[in-house]
Design a protein around this motif. Structure first.
Motif, PDB file in Angstrom:
ATOM      1  N   GLY A 197       0.820  -1.206   0.000  1.00 30.76           N
ATOM      2  CA  GLY A 197       0.000   0.000   0.000  1.00 30.76           C
ATOM      3  C   GLY A 197       0.851   1.252   0.000  1.00 30.76           C
ATOM      4  N   THR A 198       0.278   2.355   0.508  1.00 29.75           N
ATOM      5  CA  THR A 198       0.971   3.642   0.422  1.00 29.75           C
ATOM      6  C   THR A 198       1.640   4.059   1.725  1.00 29.75           C
ATOM      7  OG1 THR A 198      -1.091   4.773   0.929  1.00 29.75           O
ATOM      8  CG2 THR A 198      -0.565   4.485  -1.400  1.00 29.75           C
ATOM      9  N   GLY A 199       1.466   3.295   2.798  1.00 24.45           N
ATOM     10  CA  GLY A 199       2.113   3.660   4.056  1.00 24.45           C
ATOM     11  C   GLY A 199       1.368   3.104   5.246  1.00 24.45           C
ATOM     12  N   PHE A 200       1.530   3.789   6.378  1.00 19.54           N
ATOM     13  CA  PHE A 200       0.958   3.295   7.632  1.00 19.54           C
ATOM     14  C   PHE A 200       0.343   4.440   8.424  1.00 19.54           C
ATOM     15  CE2 PHE A 200       4.680   0.825   6.431  1.00 19.54           C
ATOM     16  CZ  PHE A 200       4.099  -0.424   6.276  1.00 19.54           C
ATOM     17  N   LEU A 201      -0.685   4.132   9.197  1.00 20.98           N
ATOM     18  CA  LEU A 201      -1.317   5.105  10.082  1.00 20.98           C
ATOM     19  C   LEU A 201      -1.443   4.517  11.475  1.00 20.98           C
ATOM     20  CD1 LEU A 201      -4.455   6.777   8.411  1.00 20.98           C
ATOM     21  CD2 LEU A 201      -2.333   7.922   9.148  1.00 20.98           C
ATOM     22  N   VAL A 202      -1.172   5.359  12.467  1.00 14.97           N
ATOM     23  CA  VAL A 202      -1.500   5.058  13.861  1.00 14.97           C
ATOM     24  C   VAL A 202      -2.629   5.999  14.236  1.00 14.97           C
ATOM     25  CG1 VAL A 202      -0.645   5.221  16.223  1.00 14.97           C
ATOM     26  CG2 VAL A 202       0.774   4.173  14.460  1.00 14.97           C
ATOM     27  N   SER A 203      -3.666   5.496  14.887  1.00 14.46           N
ATOM     28  CA  SER A 203      -4.871   6.303  15.116  1.00 14.46           C
ATOM     29  C   SER A 203      -4.617   7.430  16.111  1.00 14.46           C
ATOM     30  CB  SER A 203      -6.024   5.416  15.605  1.00 14.46           C
ATOM     31  OG  SER A 203      -5.746   4.901  16.883  1.00 14.46           O
ATOM     32  N   ALA A 204      -5.429   8.483  15.975  1.00  8.39           N
ATOM     33  CA  ALA A 204      -5.316   9.651  16.849  1.00  8.39           C
ATOM     34  C   ALA A 204      -5.951   9.370  18.212  1.00  8.39           C
ATOM     35  CB  ALA A 204      -6.001  10.851  16.192  1.00  8.39           C
ATOM     36  N   ASN A 205      -5.439  10.052  19.230  1.00 11.95           N
ATOM     37  CA  ASN A 205      -6.090   9.984  20.540  1.00 11.95           C
ATOM     38  C   ASN A 205      -7.391  10.787  20.517  1.00 11.95           C
ATOM     39  OD1 ASN A 205      -4.171   8.346  21.715  1.00 11.95           O
ATOM     40  ND2 ASN A 205      -3.032  10.041  22.648  1.00 11.95           N
ATOM     41  N   ALA A 247      -5.141   1.171  25.289  1.00 12.06           N
ATOM     42  CA  ALA A 247      -5.639   2.504  24.952  1.00 12.06           C
ATOM     43  C   ALA A 247      -4.470   3.453  24.670  1.00 12.06           C
ATOM     44  CB  ALA A 247      -6.475   3.047  26.101  1.00 12.06           C
ATOM     45  N   GLN A 248      -4.579   4.360  23.651  1.00 14.53           N
ATOM     46  CA  GLN A 248      -5.794   4.504  22.851  1.00 14.53           C
ATOM     47  C   GLN A 248      -5.548   4.155  21.386  1.00 14.53           C
ATOM     48  OE1 GLN A 248      -7.521   8.481  23.111  1.00 14.53           O
ATOM     49  NE2 GLN A 248      -6.956   8.691  25.243  1.00 14.53           N
ATOM     50  N   ARG A 249      -4.288   3.999  21.004  1.00 14.10           N
ATOM     51  CA  ARG A 249      -3.995   4.005  19.567  1.00 14.10           C
ATOM     52  C   ARG A 249      -4.065   2.616  18.933  1.00 14.10           C
ATOM     53  NH1 ARG A 249      -2.052   9.189  18.512  1.00 14.10           N
ATOM     54  NH2 ARG A 249      -0.783  10.194  20.111  1.00 14.10           N
ATOM     55  N   LEU A 250      -4.480   2.608  17.653  1.00 15.09           N
ATOM     56  CA  LEU A 250      -4.505   1.419  16.805  1.00 15.09           C
ATOM     57  C   LEU A 250      -3.568   1.632  15.624  1.00 15.09           C
ATOM     58  CD1 LEU A 250      -8.381   0.875  16.674  1.00 15.09           C
ATOM     59  CD2 LEU A 250      -6.730  -0.374  18.100  1.00 15.09           C
ATOM     60  N   PHE A 251      -3.387   0.582  14.822  1.00 15.64           N
ATOM     61  CA  PHE A 251      -2.450   0.626  13.694  1.00 15.64           C
ATOM     62  C   PHE A 251      -3.098   0.017  12.460  1.00 15.64           C
ATOM     63  CE2 PHE A 251       0.419  -2.025  11.147  1.00 15.64           C
ATOM     64  CZ  PHE A 251       1.275  -1.072  10.638  1.00 15.64           C
ATOM     65  N   THR A 252      -2.757   0.562  11.280  1.00 19.91           N
ATOM     66  CA  THR A 252      -3.181  -0.057  10.018  1.00 19.91           C
ATOM     67  C   THR A 252      -2.221   0.327   8.896  1.00 19.91           C
ATOM     68  OG1 THR A 252      -5.031  -0.356   8.476  1.00 19.91           O
ATOM     69  CG2 THR A 252      -4.668   1.877   9.298  1.00 19.91           C
ATOM     70  N   ALA A 253      -2.130  -0.544   7.895  1.00 15.89           N
ATOM     71  CA  ALA A 253      -1.526  -0.138   6.626  1.00 15.89           C
ATOM     72  C   ALA A 253      -2.532   0.765   5.925  1.00 15.89           C
ATOM     73  CB  ALA A 253      -1.193  -1.358   5.779  1.00 15.89           C
ATOM     74  N   VAL A 254      -2.075   1.566   4.983  1.00 14.14           N
ATOM     75  CA  VAL A 254      -2.948   2.468   4.220  1.00 14.14           C
ATOM     76  C   VAL A 254      -3.018   1.985   2.776  1.00 14.14           C
ATOM     77  CG1 VAL A 254      -3.306   4.839   3.428  1.00 14.14           C
ATOM     78  CG2 VAL A 254      -2.337   4.415   5.698  1.00 14.14           C
ATOM     79  N   GLY A 255      -4.255   1.821   2.277  1.00 12.64           N
ATOM     80  CA  GLY A 255      -4.430   1.413   0.887  1.00 12.64           C
ATOM     81  C   GLY A 255      -4.062  -0.032   0.630  1.00 12.64           C
ATOM     82  N   SER A 256      -3.961  -0.833   1.665  1.00 11.86           N
ATOM     83  CA  SER A 256      -3.642  -2.255   1.520  1.00 11.86           C
ATOM     84  C   SER A 256      -4.092  -2.988   2.773  1.00 11.86           C
ATOM     85  CB  SER A 256      -2.138  -2.462   1.318  1.00 11.86           C
ATOM     86  OG  SER A 256      -1.815  -3.842   1.325  1.00 11.86           O
ATOM     87  N   ASN A 257      -4.387  -4.287   2.603  1.00 12.91           N
ATOM     88  CA  ASN A 257      -4.697  -5.115   3.770  1.00 12.91           C
ATOM     89  C   ASN A 257      -3.474  -5.917   4.215  1.00 12.91           C
ATOM     90  OD1 ASN A 257      -4.627  -6.789   1.571  1.00 12.91           O
ATOM     91  ND2 ASN A 257      -6.462  -7.955   2.106  1.00 12.91           N
ATOM     92  N   ILE A 258      -2.292  -5.577   3.666  1.00 13.65           N
ATOM     93  CA  ILE A 258      -1.066  -6.334   3.962  1.00 13.65           C
ATOM     94  C   ILE A 258      -0.075  -5.467   4.735  1.00 13.65           C
ATOM     95  CG2 ILE A 258       0.949  -7.500   2.959  1.00 13.65           C
ATOM     96  CD1 ILE A 258      -1.552  -9.030   2.350  1.00 13.65           C
ATOM     97  N   THR A 259       0.416  -6.011   5.846  1.00 15.48           N
ATOM     98  CA  THR A 259       1.553  -5.425   6.560  1.00 15.48           C
ATOM     99  C   THR A 259       2.598  -6.506   6.752  1.00 15.48           C
ATOM    100  OG1 THR A 259       0.177  -3.846   7.785  1.00 15.48           O
ATOM    101  CG2 THR A 259       2.356  -4.335   8.700  1.00 15.48           C
ATOM    102  N   ASP A 260       3.821  -6.268   6.288  1.00 15.17           N
ATOM    103  CA  ASP A 260       4.938  -7.182   6.543  1.00 15.17           C
ATOM    104  C   ASP A 260       5.807  -6.597   7.646  1.00 15.17           C
ATOM    105  OD1 ASP A 260       4.477  -9.291   4.713  1.00 15.17           O
ATOM    106  OD2 ASP A 260       5.214  -8.058   3.073  1.00 15.17           O
TER     107      ASP A 260
END
Ligand SMILES: [Ca+2]
Ligand SMILES: [Ca+2]
Ligand SMILES: [Ca+2]
Length: 278
Positions: A100-108, A128-141
């Motif tokens: 994908g295009t990168g990674f995001l950690v959620s805002a508080n 609490a409180q932050r989560l993580f995801t790749a952006v524009g993809s369902n794959i994280t290596d």
């Protein structure tokens, strides 16, 4: 004659396939953090290192954990998380990669950007409180290094917590060895809307994990509140737990074994000839 027997023995050795004795799996799913905490605790016990985090998410030098909660606001949603944050900013030996295009950690909560990636009715945190995801993809290596260095490393155990797994067989964890062969795969258990799923495994016979692939559902997150496609299931992540990354051992590549064996046979033949000439 002895040489011939030795030749057959060496040839047989070369034909022995690599045997993976397997992994011990830890998994559970439930509606809230308490429902998967016993499994998280069992994984912690299996890997060792205690329950109190030291600097850089180190537990007794035996285990690292990433809960995303200490990532600063300027590297959290809507700002991208650098792929090497957890080997440079906070050196824990884990470097991320995605198609994908990168990674995001959620805002508080309480900031201009909505918490939980803008999906407060779908996601909750384990820590609490932050989560993580790749952006524009369902794959994280996840690739491993000796923490704080560029020395390639491997680990012997890895676990992750997935959030909002609602469809079976779309969210999983996979391990790959040094030659990029898959050595472990496990689908996350369905937890239902807003639920939490813990899945991980510990090597029980010396297997080494070079890369972990996390597949989180079929949908993707593009930005806060924006999904990439109409497909169920959107899934994000919380805590990662893994055994302390260790530098690769300097062992011969499997492809060089036949050459080594041939060289050994050549030496033995030479010795045999010398013996007869005496
Ligand atoms: Ca949901
Ligand atoms: Ca967290
Ligand atoms: Ca979902």
């Amino acid at each position: 004659m002895k040489l011939r027997i030795l030749s057959v023995f060496l040839a047989a050795l070369l034909l022995v396939p690599t045997a993976w004795a397997g992994f011990v799996t830890f998994e559970s799913a439930g509606a809230d953090p308490a429902s998967i905490t016993p499994t998280r605790d069992a994984f912690r016990t299996a890997v060792g290192g205690g329950t109190i985090a030291g600097a850089n998410g180190s537990f007794g030098g035996l285990r690292r954990e990433i809960n995303w909660d200490g990532v600063p606001n300027n590297l959290s949603d809507p700002n991208a998380l650098p792929a090497n944050f957890f080997n440079v900013n906070s050196p824990r030996g884990a470097v991320l990669s995605t198609p994908g295009t990168g990674f995001l950690v959620s805002a508080n909560a309480g900031l201009a950007t909505p918490a939980l990636f803008g999906f407060g009715s779908d996601f909750q945190s384990f820590s609490a409180q932050r989560l993580f995801t790749a952006v524009g993809s369902n794959i994280t290596d996840v690739l491993f290094y000796v923490p704080g260095t560029m020395t390639v490393a491997t680990t012997s155990a890895f676990a992750a917590i997935f959030v909002d797994v609602e469809v079976a067989a779309q969210t999983r964890i996979e391990f790959f060895d040094e030659s990029n062969s898959i050595i472990f795969s496990r689908d996350a258990l369905v937890a239902g809307n807003q639920g939490l799923s813990f899945v991980g495994a510990v090597a029980n016979a010396g297997e080494r994990i070079s890369r972990v692939r996390l597949t989180s559902g079929m949908n993707t997150l593009i930005s806060n509140g924006v999904l990439g496609n109409p497909n169920d299931d959107i899934v994000v992540m919380d805590d990662f737990l893994y055994a302390e990354p260790q530098a690769l051992q300097s062992v011969p590549e499997p492809s060089s074994f036949p050459l080594v064996a041939l060289g050994l046979l050549g030496c033995l033949a030479g010795l045999r000839r010398r013996h007869h000439s005496i």
